[in-house]
Design a protein around this motif. Sequence first.
Motif, PDB file in Angstrom:
ATOM      1  N   PRO A  87       0.925  -1.268  -0.145  1.00 25.85           N
ATOM      2  CA  PRO A  87       0.196   0.123  -0.083  1.00 25.85           C
ATOM      3  C   PRO A  87       0.791   1.405  -0.017  1.00 25.85           C
ATOM      4  O   PRO A  87       1.898   1.134   0.441  1.00 25.85           O
ATOM      5  CB  PRO A  87      -0.705   0.099   1.405  1.00 25.85           C
ATOM      6  CG  PRO A  87       0.128  -1.071   2.194  1.00 25.85           C
ATOM      7  CD  PRO A  87       0.656  -1.766   1.065  1.00 25.85           C
ATOM      8  N   GLN A 147      -6.597   4.748  -7.783  1.00 29.48           N
ATOM      9  CA  GLN A 147      -7.827   4.615  -6.958  1.00 29.48           C
ATOM     10  C   GLN A 147      -8.467   3.474  -7.778  1.00 29.48           C
ATOM     11  O   GLN A 147      -9.201   2.752  -7.263  1.00 29.48           O
ATOM     12  CB  GLN A 147      -8.671   5.647  -7.174  1.00 29.48           C
ATOM     13  CG  GLN A 147      -8.349   7.036  -6.413  1.00 29.48           C
ATOM     14  CD  GLN A 147      -7.997   6.535  -4.747  1.00 29.48           C
ATOM     15  OE1 GLN A 147      -8.810   6.558  -4.215  1.00 29.48           O
ATOM     16  NE2 GLN A 147      -6.536   6.720  -4.216  1.00 29.48           N
ATOM     17  N   ASP A 153     -11.645  -1.404  -8.130  1.00 36.74           N
ATOM     18  CA  ASP A 153     -11.069  -0.635  -6.979  1.00 36.74           C
ATOM     19  C   ASP A 153      -9.694  -1.076  -6.475  1.00 36.74           C
ATOM     20  O   ASP A 153      -9.438  -2.273  -6.273  1.00 36.74           O
ATOM     21  CB  ASP A 153     -12.019  -0.544  -5.726  1.00 36.74           C
ATOM     22  CG  ASP A 153     -13.059   0.515  -5.771  1.00 36.74           C
ATOM     23  OD1 ASP A 153     -13.021   1.299  -6.717  1.00 36.74           O
ATOM     24  OD2 ASP A 153     -14.321   0.020  -5.583  1.00 36.74           O
ATOM     25  N   CYS A 154      -8.833  -0.296  -6.396  1.00 32.58           N
ATOM     26  CA  CYS A 154      -7.551  -0.907  -5.785  1.00 32.58           C
ATOM     27  C   CYS A 154      -7.661  -0.945  -4.182  1.00 32.58           C
ATOM     28  O   CYS A 154      -7.976   0.127  -3.629  1.00 32.58           O
ATOM     29  CB  CYS A 154      -6.452   0.244  -5.998  1.00 32.58           C
ATOM     30  SG  CYS A 154      -6.038   0.322  -7.734  1.00 32.58           S
ATOM     31  N   LYS A 155      -7.271  -2.139  -3.671  1.00 36.36           N
ATOM     32  CA  LYS A 155      -7.686  -2.388  -2.405  1.00 36.36           C
ATOM     33  C   LYS A 155      -6.421  -3.335  -1.768  1.00 36.36           C
ATOM     34  O   LYS A 155      -6.637  -4.334  -1.878  1.00 36.36           O
ATOM     35  CB  LYS A 155      -8.970  -3.119  -2.163  1.00 36.36           C
ATOM     36  CG  LYS A 155     -10.170  -2.225  -2.577  1.00 36.36           C
ATOM     37  CD  LYS A 155     -11.346  -3.432  -2.440  1.00 36.36           C
ATOM     38  CE  LYS A 155     -11.942  -3.613  -1.302  1.00 36.36           C
ATOM     39  NZ  LYS A 155     -13.068  -4.634  -1.352  1.00 36.36           N
ATOM     40  N   PRO A 156      -5.470  -2.603  -1.268  1.00 31.97           N
ATOM     41  CA  PRO A 156      -5.257  -1.370  -0.986  1.00 31.97           C
ATOM     42  C   PRO A 156      -4.906  -0.320  -2.184  1.00 31.97           C
ATOM     43  O   PRO A 156      -4.512  -0.878  -3.213  1.00 31.97           O
ATOM     44  CB  PRO A 156      -4.293  -1.230   0.186  1.00 31.97           C
ATOM     45  CG  PRO A 156      -3.322  -2.260  -0.289  1.00 31.97           C
ATOM     46  CD  PRO A 156      -4.321  -3.328  -0.815  1.00 31.97           C
ATOM     47  N   VAL A 157      -4.705   1.087  -1.907  1.00 30.23           N
ATOM     48  CA  VAL A 157      -4.254   1.952  -2.873  1.00 30.23           C
ATOM     49  C   VAL A 157      -2.913   1.828  -2.974  1.00 30.23           C
ATOM     50  O   VAL A 157      -2.138   1.566  -2.167  1.00 30.23           O
ATOM     51  CB  VAL A 157      -4.561   3.215  -2.270  1.00 30.23           C
ATOM     52  CG1 VAL A 157      -3.927   4.418  -3.322  1.00 30.23           C
ATOM     53  CG2 VAL A 157      -5.974   3.666  -2.746  1.00 30.23           C
TER      54      VAL A 157
ATOM     55  N   ARG B 142      -8.897   7.518  -1.474  1.00 31.15           N
ATOM     56  CA  ARG B 142      -8.380   6.459  -0.251  1.00 31.15           C
ATOM     57  C   ARG B 142      -6.859   6.444  -0.445  1.00 31.15           C
ATOM     58  O   ARG B 142      -6.231   6.754  -1.440  1.00 31.15           O
ATOM     59  CB  ARG B 142      -8.974   5.175  -0.397  1.00 31.15           C
ATOM     60  CG  ARG B 142     -10.432   5.259  -0.247  1.00 31.15           C
ATOM     61  CD  ARG B 142     -11.057   3.926  -0.705  1.00 31.15           C
ATOM     62  NE  ARG B 142     -10.948   3.533  -2.278  1.00 31.15           N
ATOM     63  CZ  ARG B 142     -10.282   2.391  -2.378  1.00 31.15           C
ATOM     64  NH1 ARG B 142      -9.758   1.650  -1.666  1.00 31.15           N
ATOM     65  NH2 ARG B 142     -10.133   2.287  -3.761  1.00 31.15           N
ATOM     66  N   TRP B 143      -6.195   5.963   0.559  1.00 35.75           N
ATOM     67  CA  TRP B 143      -4.711   5.802   0.660  1.00 35.75           C
ATOM     68  C   TRP B 143      -4.261   4.855   1.639  1.00 35.75           C
ATOM     69  O   TRP B 143      -5.063   4.676   2.625  1.00 35.75           O
ATOM     70  CB  TRP B 143      -4.163   7.184   0.707  1.00 35.75           C
ATOM     71  CG  TRP B 143      -4.243   7.575   2.224  1.00 35.75           C
ATOM     72  CD1 TRP B 143      -3.465   7.499   3.195  1.00 35.75           C
ATOM     73  CD2 TRP B 143      -5.283   8.505   2.730  1.00 35.75           C
ATOM     74  NE1 TRP B 143      -4.022   8.124   4.064  1.00 35.75           N
ATOM     75  CE2 TRP B 143      -5.158   8.869   4.109  1.00 35.75           C
ATOM     76  CE3 TRP B 143      -6.396   9.136   2.022  1.00 35.75           C
ATOM     77  CZ2 TRP B 143      -6.017   9.667   4.787  1.00 35.75           C
ATOM     78  CZ3 TRP B 143      -7.327   9.808   2.608  1.00 35.75           C
ATOM     79  CH2 TRP B 143      -7.071  10.077   4.022  1.00 35.75           C
ATOM     80  N   GLY B 144      -2.928   4.324   1.564  1.00 34.97           N
ATOM     81  CA  GLY B 144      -2.349   3.771   2.589  1.00 34.97           C
ATOM     82  C   GLY B 144      -3.095   2.429   2.854  1.00 34.97           C
ATOM     83  O   GLY B 144      -3.816   1.869   2.168  1.00 34.97           O
ATOM     84  N   ALA B 145      -2.477   1.678   4.157  1.00 34.83           N
ATOM     85  CA  ALA B 145      -2.800   0.274   4.319  1.00 34.83           C
ATOM     86  C   ALA B 145      -4.419   0.268   4.689  1.00 34.83           C
ATOM     87  O   ALA B 145      -5.003  -0.611   4.446  1.00 34.83           O
ATOM     88  CB  ALA B 145      -2.178  -0.139   5.737  1.00 34.83           C
ATOM     89  N   SER B 147      -6.533   1.293   3.170  1.00 36.82           N
ATOM     90  CA  SER B 147      -7.545   1.336   1.921  1.00 36.82           C
ATOM     91  C   SER B 147      -7.707  -0.019   1.477  1.00 36.82           C
ATOM     92  O   SER B 147      -8.405  -0.277   0.203  1.00 36.82           O
ATOM     93  CB  SER B 147      -6.873   2.365   0.876  1.00 36.82           C
ATOM     94  OG  SER B 147      -5.570   1.877   0.393  1.00 36.82           O
ATOM     95  N   SER B 148      -7.244  -0.817   2.090  1.00 35.41           N
ATOM     96  CA  SER B 148      -7.640  -2.391   1.713  1.00 35.41           C
ATOM     97  C   SER B 148      -9.241  -2.511   1.856  1.00 35.41           C
ATOM     98  O   SER B 148      -9.903  -3.239   1.313  1.00 35.41           O
ATOM     99  CB  SER B 148      -7.319  -3.260   2.790  1.00 35.41           C
ATOM    100  OG  SER B 148      -5.830  -3.552   2.560  1.00 35.41           O
ATOM    101  N   SER B 149      -9.919  -1.623   2.547  1.00 34.64           N
ATOM    102  CA  SER B 149     -11.315  -1.385   2.506  1.00 34.64           C
ATOM    103  C   SER B 149     -11.800  -0.158   2.056  1.00 34.64           C
ATOM    104  O   SER B 149     -11.081   0.798   2.082  1.00 34.64           O
ATOM    105  CB  SER B 149     -11.956  -1.683   3.837  1.00 34.64           C
ATOM    106  OG  SER B 149     -13.176  -0.932   4.098  1.00 34.64           O
ATOM    107  N   THR B 150     -12.889  -0.270   0.912  1.00 29.79           N
ATOM    108  CA  THR B 150     -13.280   0.849   0.508  1.00 29.79           C
ATOM    109  C   THR B 150     -14.242   1.686   1.186  1.00 29.79           C
ATOM    110  O   THR B 150     -14.460   3.037   0.995  1.00 29.79           O
ATOM    111  CB  THR B 150     -14.074   0.628  -0.730  1.00 29.79           C
ATOM    112  OG1 THR B 150     -15.230  -0.568  -0.460  1.00 29.79           O
ATOM    113  CG2 THR B 150     -13.416   0.116  -1.966  1.00 29.79           C
TER     114      THR B 150
END
Lengths: 297, 744
Positions: A87, A147, A153-157, B142-145, B147-150
């Motif tokens: 991430p 994004q 969707d990128c999960k995470p970003v 979103r950003w960072g760890a 953001s694994s969740s929307t």
Amino acid sequence: MSQPLSFQRMILKLHDYWSERGCVILQPYDMRMGAGTFHPATTLKALGPEPWNAAYVQACRRPTDGRYGENPNRLQHYYQYQVILKPSPPDLQELYLGSLAAIGVDFTRHDIRFVEDDWESPTLGAWGLGWEVWCDGMEVTQFTYFQQMGGFDCKPVAGELTYGLERLAMYIQNKDSVYDLAFNDAGVTYGDVFLENEKQMSKYNFEVADTETLFEGFRKAMAECENCLDAGVPIAAYEQAIEASHLFNLLQARGVISVAERQAYIGRVRDLAKGSCEAWITHMTPEWQARYPGWTV
Amino acid sequence: MTEDFLLELRCEEIPARMQEKARTDLASLFGERLKSLNLPFERIESYATPRRLALIVRGVAATTLAMSEERKGPRADAPAQAIEGFLRSTGLTRDQLVERDMGKAGQVLFAVIDRPGVVAGSVLASAATHVIHNFPWPKSMRWGAASSSTESLRWVRPLQGIIALLGDKLVPVEVAGVKSGVQTMGHRFHHPGAITIGSAADYIEKLRACHVIVDGAERRAIIAVGAKMAATKAGLTLVEDEGLLYENAGLTEWPVPLLGRFDPEFLSVPPEVIQLTARVNQKYFVCRDAAGKLANAFVCTANIDASDGGAKIVEGNQKVLAARLSDARFFYETDLKRRLEDLQPKLEKIVFHEKLGTVADKVERVAKLARWLVEEGIIPLPSGEGRGPLASAREKGEGDALSSDPHPSATSSLPPSPDGRGNLANLAERTARLAKADLVTGMVGEFPELQGLMGGYYAAAQGEDPAVAEAIRDHYKPVGQGDDVPTAPVTVAVALAERIDTLAQFFANDMKPTGSKDPFALRRAALSLLQIIFENNLRVRIFGVFTRQMDPAQARLREIVSDEIVGFLIDRLKVQQKEAGVRHDLIDAVFALGGEDDLVRLLARVHALQAFVNTEDGKNLLAGYKRAANILKKENFVIPAKAGISGDGAGQEPQDFSLSYTPENEEAALIQALDSAAPLADAAIAREDFEGAMAALATLRAPIDAFFDKVMVNEPGKREHRLALLARMRDAVHKVADFSRIEG
């Protein structure tokens, strides 16, 4: 002040810098593509929950930007330095600035600015928010928080840094023409390496490339992509999307795609890329979910 | 005792264009939240820099307002059920209720509920959390760890830190893993480390000491003054630009304006191109020399006091601008090598709209219409007409280039017209034929906003008549309320023709604006058309012009569509005139007469009408008219054929009213008034003297008032005549407007 870095030493410095920060240092992908983002190490790896940190140089082919070696700033073949961190780390901006310092940018005399630039790739079905980074008014890097990729969707970003290597080098070496850049420290210039290439490839892109062969190639890439998707090998399918994208760029340079048709072609390439990303996700999800319980597409 | 509250939300660089709105949003959302939570405060100040949003709430009360609420319940001797219900709803027990003697109502139970004040800190924390979670960024990410969740927090760019201080006390706030603290960051390069803030009182000054000017207005002032000084020092004048001030203030925490130069050779490129390149691509100000011409200088705004005084920064920026200008010059010089008419084949390939053909098709239609508008005398001739501009183009040896036009135009196939109107028609058609060519030039490809302007330059360079070059440049005008409206005849002809054609084609193909959707900007086209017509006082029956511009094979359809367009224009006219204070119902009242599609005349009538209905006479006449109209409606009155009382007949044969009875004085007076007013009004209208027509009608006011006062309409044997008289009065009034449409 010490001698400015040559083109290749600048690349080596960046490799060192990002290697020390845990990145996998990859070599350029062995296919023709329009941007470092197309490399599967960015496109496919931006999807899914697994951490991924990589850096690599990628040759970019932009057939319509060819100027037969006559324009000091425009090339149909040039290099990007690409970093992807997933991430995105909380100190990504500081890490990035550290890399500029490593290649000799002096922040007490130069003006670095993060200027809004939202990135979007219609052919990849991808978008992100970020900046173009200016150094004394010149864009030297594209800085993006992905994004979406391939419509997912990128999960995470992931954070993506794309350095324009020739521009940075021209700036660091204070040169007005890309062809005057010192490629190494032994007197070889960028022009020695690439000028003839630019002349011939500009001619090829604009005048020589057989359009029927290109159209045929485009159709075959589409078919082969389908074939790979059916066979459950999404990475191979994605390679065909890369191929189709480049052939489309060549057709554009040859001026045989009308304005009206252009959108349709972009749509076809996007379908290939999206299809490949979707297949990639489908293929990988069981593994991802086993390692990252609770993760969902 | 009140205290000040400081909130700073630090994040990665906020886009410049979003900062002002974010700053005001922060203040208003936070203020609303505090109000709804009953926490009193004096006022809120807010700030934005690229890396932070901040607010200071002044004079925050120590606690929320303590509330004491009294609720009346049932009587003390009410059934147990009722009392229990009341206890449930108040959350009290029976012994907490108060009994009061309410006289006749007996002993009644009251609940007295005290809500003590809540300490400010927790309220501020909850308000901060709420505002952060609900902030209206135009685009967020979103950003960072996380953001694994929307579902993770969205912010404009990654949120890095929060300061929340009430007085000198930390207010604990935690959002998406970011905890409030007392530290922030100074300038990214001048002061890379963390700095500790004591309270709202030292926030601004501590940051200033660390090279961050928190207040955007102050940064703008620094840029405005500094840029001006830099220009003045170089003997130049800065071209001021409010938008650039905001943009540069949004890109800097420590703005330092610096003057740079570019090679004067680039000044061969049109100044607008240089200014646009500098402004849009680089966010530079440009300068003028003593003669008012664009100078080879620019002002950039750095975000740093460089150790070398900015020498390197200026050098770098000069290089970037030089590369951009050499691109621009390349486009310009390449474009100049081709004549505009030679670009026609490219226009044939650009689809204007799939149902409406190519840009070349549109050019053809507009060219013909522009010529026609001149030939019909709709476009007034310029004063001092008499030149033979096309002849001069020929003398310069441009004839060959003209004849290479794949669609030979009238300008190239007809001999120069001996009269002014013929010349004007030729120029208008020539303009229309060249006006869109710049769309396929390199420069407009690079900078679409230069359309028209570049065409004007290229036309002048290839020796077109100055009026043609000017018209190509200006034919897109006006692009909105407040923009200059063309007045040069050639420009007016082409600009008008373009709008007429656009409206005709889109409406004819059933692509009308609906609701808020207007994808082809037809409302703007209509507004421009109105502006051009009124500014130039163009006398044109617009209905016929629209029908003319549609497919003649569909005669009926084009009349229906033209009617629609005229209706659409009238709607736009109401919107446009609203600002000028013209009443929409009066526009309706005049338009409802039918047949009035000369918009200049229509508006003149509306103006006269509005002046009239504001007078005492006007108001009373309107009242009299409404009374007459109501009676006529109620009686379902149709004018008897024999009575011959019609608006038209009234003028010629006023004596034909033979009455079978002796009229009342008031009745006779009204007849007499109508006999004299009707022809006066008619004559006034014929010479477009609408004030005169109103004045004539005004003479009816007293007689009609007196008539209603004294005369009984429904008198046996006289009813028919009296109703006919009222109808005559109504028809006389209708000569100027349908008064039934007038409100009030």
